[in-house]
Design a protein around this motif. Structure first.
Motif, PDB file in Angstrom:
ATOM      1  N   ALA A 292     -38.594 -47.676   7.060  1.00  0.00           N
ATOM      2  CA  ALA A 292     -37.728 -48.815   7.374  1.00  0.00           C
ATOM      3  C   ALA A 292     -37.588 -48.947   8.887  1.00  0.00           C
ATOM      4  O   ALA A 292     -37.476 -47.946   9.603  1.00  0.00           O
ATOM      5  N   VAL A 293     -37.614 -50.166   9.380  1.00  0.00           N
ATOM      6  CA  VAL A 293     -37.520 -50.437  10.802  1.00  0.00           C
ATOM      7  C   VAL A 293     -36.246 -51.225  11.058  1.00  0.00           C
ATOM      8  O   VAL A 293     -36.040 -52.289  10.479  1.00  0.00           O
ATOM      9  N   ARG A 294     -35.400 -50.703  11.913  1.00  0.00           N
ATOM     10  CA  ARG A 294     -34.164 -51.392  12.259  1.00  0.00           C
ATOM     11  C   ARG A 294     -34.354 -52.096  13.591  1.00  0.00           C
ATOM     12  O   ARG A 294     -34.788 -51.483  14.569  1.00  0.00           O
ATOM     13  N   GLN A 295     -34.041 -53.398  13.623  1.00  0.00           N
ATOM     14  CA  GLN A 295     -34.218 -54.144  14.855  1.00  0.00           C
ATOM     15  C   GLN A 295     -33.154 -55.218  14.982  1.00  0.00           C
ATOM     16  O   GLN A 295     -32.603 -55.700  13.993  1.00  0.00           O
ATOM     17  N   ARG A 296     -32.878 -55.575  16.241  1.00  0.00           N
ATOM     18  CA  ARG A 296     -31.939 -56.662  16.496  1.00  0.00           C
ATOM     19  C   ARG A 296     -32.568 -57.987  16.104  1.00  0.00           C
ATOM     20  O   ARG A 296     -33.759 -58.195  16.251  1.00  0.00           O
ATOM     21  N   VAL A 297     -31.719 -58.896  15.612  1.00  0.00           N
ATOM     22  CA  VAL A 297     -32.190 -60.224  15.258  1.00  0.00           C
ATOM     23  C   VAL A 297     -32.509 -60.983  16.536  1.00  0.00           C
ATOM     24  O   VAL A 297     -31.724 -61.007  17.481  1.00  0.00           O
ATOM     25  N   SER A 298     -33.676 -61.602  16.562  1.00  0.00           N
ATOM     26  CA  SER A 298     -34.129 -62.328  17.748  1.00  0.00           C
ATOM     27  C   SER A 298     -33.523 -63.721  17.799  1.00  0.00           C
ATOM     28  O   SER A 298     -33.446 -64.411  16.784  1.00  0.00           O
ATOM     29  N   ASP A 299     -33.112 -64.136  18.984  1.00  0.00           N
ATOM     30  CA  ASP A 299     -32.656 -65.502  19.194  1.00  0.00           C
ATOM     31  C   ASP A 299     -33.877 -66.423  19.104  1.00  0.00           C
ATOM     32  O   ASP A 299     -34.827 -66.278  19.885  1.00  0.00           O
ATOM     33  N   PRO A 300     -33.893 -67.385  18.170  1.00  0.00           N
ATOM     34  CA  PRO A 300     -35.070 -68.255  18.041  1.00  0.00           C
ATOM     35  C   PRO A 300     -35.305 -69.144  19.249  1.00  0.00           C
ATOM     36  O   PRO A 300     -36.382 -69.732  19.384  1.00  0.00           O
ATOM     37  N   PHE A 301     -34.301 -69.240  20.146  1.00  0.00           N
ATOM     38  CA  PHE A 301     -34.456 -70.064  21.341  1.00  0.00           C
ATOM     39  C   PHE A 301     -34.705 -69.227  22.590  1.00  0.00           C
ATOM     40  O   PHE A 301     -34.680 -69.752  23.709  1.00  0.00           O
ATOM     41  N   ALA A 302     -34.945 -67.929  22.392  1.00  0.00           N
ATOM     42  CA  ALA A 302     -35.235 -67.068  23.534  1.00  0.00           C
ATOM     43  C   ALA A 302     -36.555 -67.488  24.173  1.00  0.00           C
ATOM     44  O   ALA A 302     -37.400 -68.129  23.552  1.00  0.00           O
ATOM     45  N   VAL A 303     -36.711 -67.138  25.435  1.00  0.00           N
ATOM     46  CA  VAL A 303     -37.969 -67.394  26.147  1.00  0.00           C
ATOM     47  C   VAL A 303     -38.591 -66.049  26.516  1.00  0.00           C
ATOM     48  O   VAL A 303     -37.957 -65.266  27.210  1.00  0.00           O
ATOM     49  N   PRO A 304     -39.808 -65.766  26.022  1.00  0.00           N
ATOM     50  CA  PRO A 304     -40.616 -66.617  25.143  1.00  0.00           C
ATOM     51  C   PRO A 304     -40.046 -66.634  23.727  1.00  0.00           C
ATOM     52  O   PRO A 304     -39.334 -65.705  23.311  1.00  0.00           O
ATOM     53  N   ARG A 305     -40.365 -67.684  22.970  1.00  0.00           N
ATOM     54  CA  ARG A 305     -39.884 -67.821  21.605  1.00  0.00           C
ATOM     55  C   ARG A 305     -40.466 -66.699  20.736  1.00  0.00           C
ATOM     56  O   ARG A 305     -41.638 -66.336  20.900  1.00  0.00           O
ATOM     57  N   PRO A 306     -39.688 -66.155  19.820  1.00  0.00           N
ATOM     58  CA  PRO A 306     -40.224 -65.122  18.929  1.00  0.00           C
ATOM     59  C   PRO A 306     -41.319 -65.680  18.032  1.00  0.00           C
ATOM     60  O   PRO A 306     -41.303 -66.868  17.681  1.00  0.00           O
ATOM     61  N   ALA A 307     -42.266 -64.840  17.666  1.00  0.00           N
ATOM     62  CA  ALA A 307     -43.350 -65.250  16.782  1.00  0.00           C
ATOM     63  C   ALA A 307     -42.798 -65.535  15.387  1.00  0.00           C
ATOM     64  O   ALA A 307     -41.797 -64.939  14.958  1.00  0.00           O
ATOM     65  N   PHE A 308     -43.475 -66.407  14.664  1.00  0.00           N
ATOM     66  CA  PHE A 308     -43.013 -66.791  13.334  1.00  0.00           C
ATOM     67  C   PHE A 308     -42.919 -65.583  12.412  1.00  0.00           C
ATOM     68  O   PHE A 308     -41.946 -65.434  11.663  1.00  0.00           O
ATOM     69  N   GLN A 309     -43.914 -64.704  12.450  1.00  0.00           N
ATOM     70  CA  GLN A 309     -43.890 -63.555  11.541  1.00  0.00           C
ATOM     71  C   GLN A 309     -42.715 -62.630  11.839  1.00  0.00           C
ATOM     72  O   GLN A 309     -42.158 -62.008  10.929  1.00  0.00           O
ATOM     73  N   ASP A 310     -42.295 -62.558  13.093  1.00  0.00           N
ATOM     74  CA  ASP A 310     -41.118 -61.750  13.428  1.00  0.00           C
ATOM     75  C   ASP A 310     -39.846 -62.416  12.907  1.00  0.00           C
ATOM     76  O   ASP A 310     -38.932 -61.733  12.421  1.00  0.00           O
ATOM     77  N   MET A 311     -39.769 -63.732  12.999  1.00  0.00           N
ATOM     78  CA  MET A 311     -38.614 -64.458  12.455  1.00  0.00           C
ATOM     79  C   MET A 311     -38.497 -64.231  10.957  1.00  0.00           C
ATOM     80  O   MET A 311     -37.400 -63.980  10.437  1.00  0.00           O
ATOM     81  N   VAL A 312     -39.625 -64.289  10.248  1.00  0.00           N
ATOM     82  CA  VAL A 312     -39.601 -64.110   8.796  1.00  0.00           C
ATOM     83  C   VAL A 312     -39.211 -62.685   8.433  1.00  0.00           C
ATOM     84  O   VAL A 312     -38.426 -62.462   7.496  1.00  0.00           O
ATOM     85  N   ARG A 313     -39.707 -61.706   9.181  1.00  0.00           N
ATOM     86  CA  ARG A 313     -39.386 -60.306   8.883  1.00  0.00           C
ATOM     87  C   ARG A 313     -37.888 -60.037   9.058  1.00  0.00           C
ATOM     88  O   ARG A 313     -37.332 -59.159   8.397  1.00  0.00           O
ATOM     89  N   GLN A 314     -37.239 -60.783   9.935  1.00  0.00           N
ATOM     90  CA  GLN A 314     -35.800 -60.637  10.106  1.00  0.00           C
ATOM     91  C   GLN A 314     -35.032 -61.518   9.120  1.00  0.00           C
ATOM     92  O   GLN A 314     -33.947 -61.150   8.663  1.00  0.00           O
ATOM     93  N   TRP A 315     -35.598 -62.672   8.788  1.00  0.00           N
ATOM     94  CA  TRP A 315     -34.942 -63.635   7.915  1.00  0.00           C
ATOM     95  C   TRP A 315     -34.684 -63.064   6.526  1.00  0.00           C
ATOM     96  O   TRP A 315     -33.586 -63.231   5.969  1.00  0.00           O
ATOM     97  N   VAL A 316     -35.675 -62.392   5.956  1.00  0.00           N
ATOM     98  CA  VAL A 316     -35.542 -61.916   4.581  1.00  0.00           C
ATOM     99  C   VAL A 316     -34.384 -60.934   4.426  1.00  0.00           C
ATOM    100  O   VAL A 316     -33.481 -61.152   3.607  1.00  0.00           O
ATOM    101  N   PRO A 317     -34.323 -59.838   5.194  1.00  0.00           N
ATOM    102  CA  PRO A 317     -33.172 -58.938   5.027  1.00  0.00           C
ATOM    103  C   PRO A 317     -31.852 -59.575   5.454  1.00  0.00           C
ATOM    104  O   PRO A 317     -30.793 -59.228   4.920  1.00  0.00           O
ATOM    105  N   LEU A 318     -31.916 -60.522   6.402  1.00  0.00           N
ATOM    106  CA  LEU A 318     -30.689 -61.185   6.837  1.00  0.00           C
ATOM    107  C   LEU A 318     -30.089 -62.007   5.706  1.00  0.00           C
ATOM    108  O   LEU A 318     -28.873 -61.991   5.478  1.00  0.00           O
ATOM    109  N   THR A 319     -30.922 -62.744   4.970  1.00  0.00           N
ATOM    110  CA  THR A 319     -30.409 -63.542   3.855  1.00  0.00           C
ATOM    111  C   THR A 319     -29.933 -62.648   2.705  1.00  0.00           C
ATOM    112  O   THR A 319     -28.957 -62.975   2.019  1.00  0.00           O
ATOM    113  N   LEU A 320     -30.601 -61.522   2.501  1.00  0.00           N
ATOM    114  CA  LEU A 320     -30.130 -60.582   1.478  1.00  0.00           C
ATOM    115  C   LEU A 320     -28.749 -60.050   1.837  1.00  0.00           C
ATOM    116  O   LEU A 320     -27.861 -59.940   0.982  1.00  0.00           O
ATOM    117  N   MET A 321     -28.559 -59.710   3.115  1.00  0.00           N
ATOM    118  CA  MET A 321     -27.248 -59.232   3.552  1.00  0.00           C
ATOM    119  C   MET A 321     -26.199 -60.333   3.420  1.00  0.00           C
ATOM    120  O   MET A 321     -25.073 -60.087   2.951  1.00  0.00           O
TER     121      MET A 321
END
Length: 369
Positions: A292-321
Motif C-alpha cells: 500500500a502506498v500512502r500519498q497526499r492528494v494532489s491539487d488538480p490545479f497545481a503547476v505542473p498539473r498532475p497526470a491523469f493516472q495519478d488523479m485516478v489513483r487518488q480518486w478511487v480511495p478518496l471516494t471510498l473514504m
C-alpha cells in the motif's frame, strides 16, 4: 472546492461564506483573483465601495476597490464582488442568468438562491480550468423556470448555448421523487449544471474544435437519432444491465451526447473533490497488490498539473473514504458509482481535451460576459 482563510483573522472560511464566523469580517469572492477576501467599506470614496483587508498586515490599504453584486445587495443571493470600475452591477456568474422565476413568490426566491449557489460553484471550476470565458467567446447563459398550471412541463436541458433548469429541482423532496422515478442513484443541482455544461462545451470543444472523429472513436456516432435513442433507453430501463462496462452511468448509455455530458460531469466531480481534499492536505492509502502506498492528494490545479493516472489513483480511495464517512453518519453514499476501465477511457478523453487547450487557470476578466 478549496477552503480559504479570512484575511483579517486567518480563520477557515468557505467559498459560499459571506461573513467570518470568528471575527465577523464581511467576506466576498473575488473572481479577478480567485480568492475569498475580507472587505471593509470605504464610504468616504463613494457609496457601496469596499476595499480588501490587507492580508500582509502591514497597514497598507489595497488600491483596488470593489462593489458587491446587485443580487447580494438586493436579495442576499450572491457573494461575488466586482471591480468598482465595472460598468455593470451583476457579477460574472449572475450576469449569465438571463431568465429568472417569479421572485414575488417567496419559495421561488429560496430555489433561485440555491441554484445560483450551485452555478457559482460550476463557474469557479470552469474558470480554474481556463474554460470561462469559453473558448468560443462568452460562456453559457441560463434560464431558471417554473412549471405553470396548465402549461407544458419545464425540461432541464441545453439548446444553442442556453441551459434551462426547472427550479423544482431545488426542492429536496421533488428531486428525490424524480431520482427514484427515473432509477437514478445520484441527482443534485450541481450535478445537473455540470451535466448541461457538458453539452455546451461539446459544441465548443468537440463540434467546433475539430475533434468529431476522435470523439466518435471513443463515444460513438452522435448522428444517430437522439429522440429515438432516448425513447429506447427509457423503454429498456433496468434491462440494459451491461452499461457499467463502458459508461459512467446508466443514462450515459442512452446516446453519445449523453455519454459525453455524463462523463464531463464526472470529470468536474473529480476535479472539485480532489481540490477540496488537497486544500485540507489530505492523504490517502492507494491500494497496491504488493504494498500500500500512502500519498497526499494532489491539487488538480497545481503547476505542473498532475497526470491523469495519478488523479485516478487518488480518486478511487478518496471516494471510498467519502462514502464510508457518509455511512458513518447514516447517510447514503455521496458518490454512488464504480468506474470501469471503459468509463476511465472516456474520462481520460475529457481530461486530455481540457488539458490540451493549454489555457492556464487565470483570474477572470470582468466584461467577458
Amino acid at each position: 472546492m478549496r477552503v480559504f482563510n479570512c484575511d483579517h483573522c486567518g480563520h477557515v472560511v468557505f467559498f459560499d461564506s459571506v461573513q467570518c464566523l470568528h471575527c465577523g469580517s464581511t467576506l466576498a469572492f473575488l473572481p479577478d483573483s480567485f480568492t475569498m477576501a475580507a472587505l471593509v467599506p470605504v464610504p468616504e470614496e463613494g457609496p457601496g465601495l469596499w476595499r480588501r483587508v490587507d492580508p500582509r498586515g502591514d497597514g497598507l490599504q489595497s488600491g483596488r476597490r470593489y462593489r458587491m453584486c446587485r443580487n447580494h445587495t438586493a436579495h442576499q443571493a450572491c457573494n461575488f464582488a466586482l471591480p468598482a470600475h465595472h460598468p455593470g452591477d451583476l457579477c460574472v456568474s449572475c450576469c449569465q442568468t438571463r431568465v429568472l422565476p417569479d421572485l414575488s413568490h417567496a419559495p421561488n426566491v429560496r430555489r433561485w438562491k440555491q441554484i445560483e449557489a450551485a452555478k457559482r460553484q460550476l463557474f469557479y471550476t470552469l474558470a480554474r480550468l481556463g474554460l470561462e470565458p469559453a473558448p468560443g467567446g462568452a460562456g453559457p447563459v441560463f434560464e431558471f423556470l417554473a412549471d405553470l398550471p396548465g402549461g407544458p412541463p419545464i425540461l432541464t436541458g441545453h439548446l444553442g448555448g442556453t441551459i434551462t433548469l426547472n427550479i423544482a429541482e431545488a426542492d429536496d423532496d421533488e428531486r428525490a421523487r424524480r431520482r427514484i422515478a427515473l432509477g437514478e442513484p445520484y441527482r443534485t443541482l450541481i450535478g445537473h449544471l455540470r451535466h448541461e455544461s457538458g453539452h455546451f462545451y461539446w459544441d465548443q470543444l468537440v463540434r467546433d474544435g475539430g475533434r468529431l472523429e476522435s470523439f466518435r472513436q471513443v463515444f460513438g456516432d452522435e448522428r444517430q437519432d437522439y429522440a429515438a435513442a432516448l425513447q429506447a433507453h427509457y423503454a429498456r430501463g433496468a434491462a440494459d444491465a451491461d452499461w457499467a462496462a463502458r459508461h459512467v452511468s446508466a443514462y450515459a448509455a442512452a446516446h453519445p451526447w449523453e455519454d459525453w455530458a455524463e462523463t464531463w460531469a464526472h470529470y468536474l466531480h473529480m476535479i472539485d473533490l480532489l481540490e477540496t481534499a488537497a486544500s485540507y492536505d489530505a492523504a490517502v492509502t492507494v491500494p497496491d497488490p504488493h504494498a500500500a502506498v500512502r500519498q497526499r492528494v494532489s491539487d488538480p490545479f497545481a503547476v505542473p498539473r498532475p497526470a491523469f493516472q495519478d488523479m485516478v489513483r487518488q480518486w478511487v480511495p478518496l471516494t471510498l473514504m467519502l462514502n464510508s464517512l457518509n455511512r458513518s453518519l447514516g447517510q447514503h453514499d455521496a458518490y454512488p458509482f464504480a468506474l470501469s476501465p471503459g468509463a476511465m477511457v472516456k474520462l481520460r478523453f475529457v481530461h486530455d481535451l481540457v488539458q490540451g487547450l493549454a489555457v492556464p487557470a487565470c483570474p477572470v476578466p470582468f466584461g467577458a460576459h
